[in-house]
Design a protein around this motif. Structure first.
Motif, PDB file in Angstrom:
ATOM      1  N   ALA A 153       0.901  -1.331   0.161  1.00  0.00           N
ATOM      2  CA  ALA A 153       0.148   0.060   0.106  1.00  0.00           C
ATOM      3  C   ALA A 153       0.968   1.355  -0.050  1.00  0.00           C
ATOM      4  CB  ALA A 153      -1.003   0.215   1.151  1.00  0.00           C
ATOM      5  N   ALA A 154       2.084   1.371   0.818  1.00  0.00           N
ATOM      6  CA  ALA A 154       3.031   2.402   0.814  1.00  0.00           C
ATOM      7  C   ALA A 154       3.884   2.420  -0.483  1.00  0.00           C
ATOM      8  CB  ALA A 154       3.682   2.214   2.155  1.00  0.00           C
ATOM      9  N   PHE A 155       4.179   1.280  -0.825  1.00  0.00           N
ATOM     10  CA  PHE A 155       5.295   1.254  -1.816  1.00  0.00           C
ATOM     11  C   PHE A 155       4.613   0.296  -3.072  1.00  0.00           C
ATOM     12  CE2 PHE A 155       7.428   2.071   1.725  1.00  0.00           C
ATOM     13  CZ  PHE A 155       8.191   3.303   1.629  1.00  0.00           C
ATOM     14  N   VAL A 163       9.476  -2.968  -7.940  1.00  0.00           N
ATOM     15  CA  VAL A 163       9.295  -2.324  -6.593  1.00  0.00           C
ATOM     16  C   VAL A 163      10.641  -1.449  -6.720  1.00  0.00           C
ATOM     17  CG1 VAL A 163       9.330  -2.189  -4.057  1.00  0.00           C
ATOM     18  CG2 VAL A 163       8.190  -4.152  -5.473  1.00  0.00           C
ATOM     19  N   ASP A 164      10.185   0.049  -6.701  1.00  0.00           N
ATOM     20  CA  ASP A 164      11.330   1.039  -6.659  1.00  0.00           C
ATOM     21  C   ASP A 164      12.003   0.918  -5.230  1.00  0.00           C
ATOM     22  OD1 ASP A 164      13.164   3.164  -6.692  1.00  0.00           O
ATOM     23  OD2 ASP A 164      11.482   4.456  -7.172  1.00  0.00           O
ATOM     24  N   TYR A 165      13.111   0.133  -5.018  1.00  0.00           N
ATOM     25  CA  TYR A 165      13.778   0.037  -3.795  1.00  0.00           C
ATOM     26  C   TYR A 165      14.497   1.227  -3.463  1.00  0.00           C
ATOM     27  CZ  TYR A 165      18.322  -1.188  -6.046  1.00  0.00           C
ATOM     28  OH  TYR A 165      19.301  -1.445  -6.723  1.00  0.00           O
ATOM     29  N   LYS A 166      14.885   2.209  -4.315  1.00  0.00           N
ATOM     30  CA  LYS A 166      15.703   3.369  -3.998  1.00  0.00           C
ATOM     31  C   LYS A 166      14.538   4.418  -3.428  1.00  0.00           C
ATOM     32  CE  LYS A 166      19.289   3.027  -7.262  1.00  0.00           C
ATOM     33  NZ  LYS A 166      20.095   3.605  -8.532  1.00  0.00           N
ATOM     34  N   ASN A 167      13.216   4.384  -3.670  1.00  0.00           N
ATOM     35  CA  ASN A 167      12.285   5.109  -3.057  1.00  0.00           C
ATOM     36  C   ASN A 167      11.877   4.716  -1.745  1.00  0.00           C
ATOM     37  OD1 ASN A 167      10.299   7.338  -3.100  1.00  0.00           O
ATOM     38  ND2 ASN A 167       8.808   5.614  -3.347  1.00  0.00           N
ATOM     39  N   GLU A 176       9.716  10.991   3.659  1.00  0.00           N
ATOM     40  CA  GLU A 176       8.943  11.259   2.609  1.00  0.00           C
ATOM     41  C   GLU A 176       9.170  10.907   1.308  1.00  0.00           C
ATOM     42  OE1 GLU A 176      11.461  15.201   3.217  1.00  0.00           O
ATOM     43  OE2 GLU A 176       9.945  14.379   4.552  1.00  0.00           O
ATOM     44  N   GLU A 177       8.106  10.726   0.460  1.00  0.00           N
ATOM     45  CA  GLU A 177       8.635  10.402  -0.754  1.00  0.00           C
ATOM     46  C   GLU A 177       9.526  11.469  -1.626  1.00  0.00           C
ATOM     47  OE1 GLU A 177       5.883   8.103  -3.045  1.00  0.00           O
ATOM     48  OE2 GLU A 177       4.650   8.004  -1.393  1.00  0.00           O
ATOM     49  N   LYS A 178      10.472  10.751  -2.642  1.00  0.00           N
ATOM     50  CA  LYS A 178      10.948  11.630  -3.487  1.00  0.00           C
ATOM     51  C   LYS A 178       9.995  12.375  -4.434  1.00  0.00           C
ATOM     52  CE  LYS A 178      15.471   9.281  -3.997  1.00  0.00           C
ATOM     53  NZ  LYS A 178      16.243   8.758  -4.796  1.00  0.00           N
TER      54      LYS A 178
END
Length: 180
Positions: A153-155, A163-167, A176-178
């Motif tokens: 839900a969050a990512f 899945v964007d692991y850097k985010n 907070e999100e980039k």
């Protein structure tokens, strides 16, 4: 406060710009661990949890706030254990100190990214959802189905299931999100 632990990660202190905060907290060093905006967010959370607005988070406050989140049958022992995590009455300074203690030793962003890169030999910056889910549910401190649901839900993965692991690493260390 064990029930808040998953939310702690999203509010990790920024290491690059730590500075002594003025005003609230006086000589308390805990205020220097956080940016002013983070302190304000914690203050808002404290105010929500302090249901009776007496400046102290009590067992009854926890029961009430958990009830507003749909957790109606929390046992007295669980509430007492949460309150006992503090050395005394949980005022805002104690509340902030508890978060600071939970965050001590949090790895810097580059260390966390490097750990994910082991799982990304092509260096794409993403990992397949199924692969990450298998690792998180079968290795070490295994995630529960509920924790996995919260993670996605969050990512959420992209349409290809990546899945964007850097985010994720950025959010863990910055809160907070980039901005894309």
């Amino acid at each position: 406060m064990a029930f808040l632990t998953p939310h702690i990660i999203s509010q990790a202190p920024k290491k690059a710009k730590r500075r002594q905060q003025q005003g609230e907290g006086g000589s308390s060093n805990v205020f220097s661990m956080f940016e002013q905006s983070q302190i304000q967010e914690y203050k808002e959370a404290f105010t929500i949890i302090d249901q009776n607005r007496d400046g102290i988070i009590s067992k009854d406050d926890l029961r009430d706030v958990l009830a507003t989140m749909g957790q109606l049958n929390v046992k007295n022992e669980e509430l007492e254990a949460m309150v006992k995590e503090a050395s005394g009455p949980i005022n805002f300074t104690v509340f902030l100190t508890m978060f600071g203690e939970k965050l001590k030793g949090a790895d810097p962003e580059d260390v966390i990214v490097s750990a994910f890169k082991v799982l990304d030999p092509e260096g794409t910056g993403s990992i397949k959802k199924e692969f990450l889910e298998e690792l998180l549910t079968t290795q070490c401190d295994r995630f529960t189905a509920e924790e996995m649901k919260n993670l996605w839900a969050a990512f959420p993965p992209d349409v290809a299931g990546n899945v964007d692991y850097k985010n994720i690493c950025y959010v863990i260390t910055h809160g907070e999100e980039k901005e894309e």
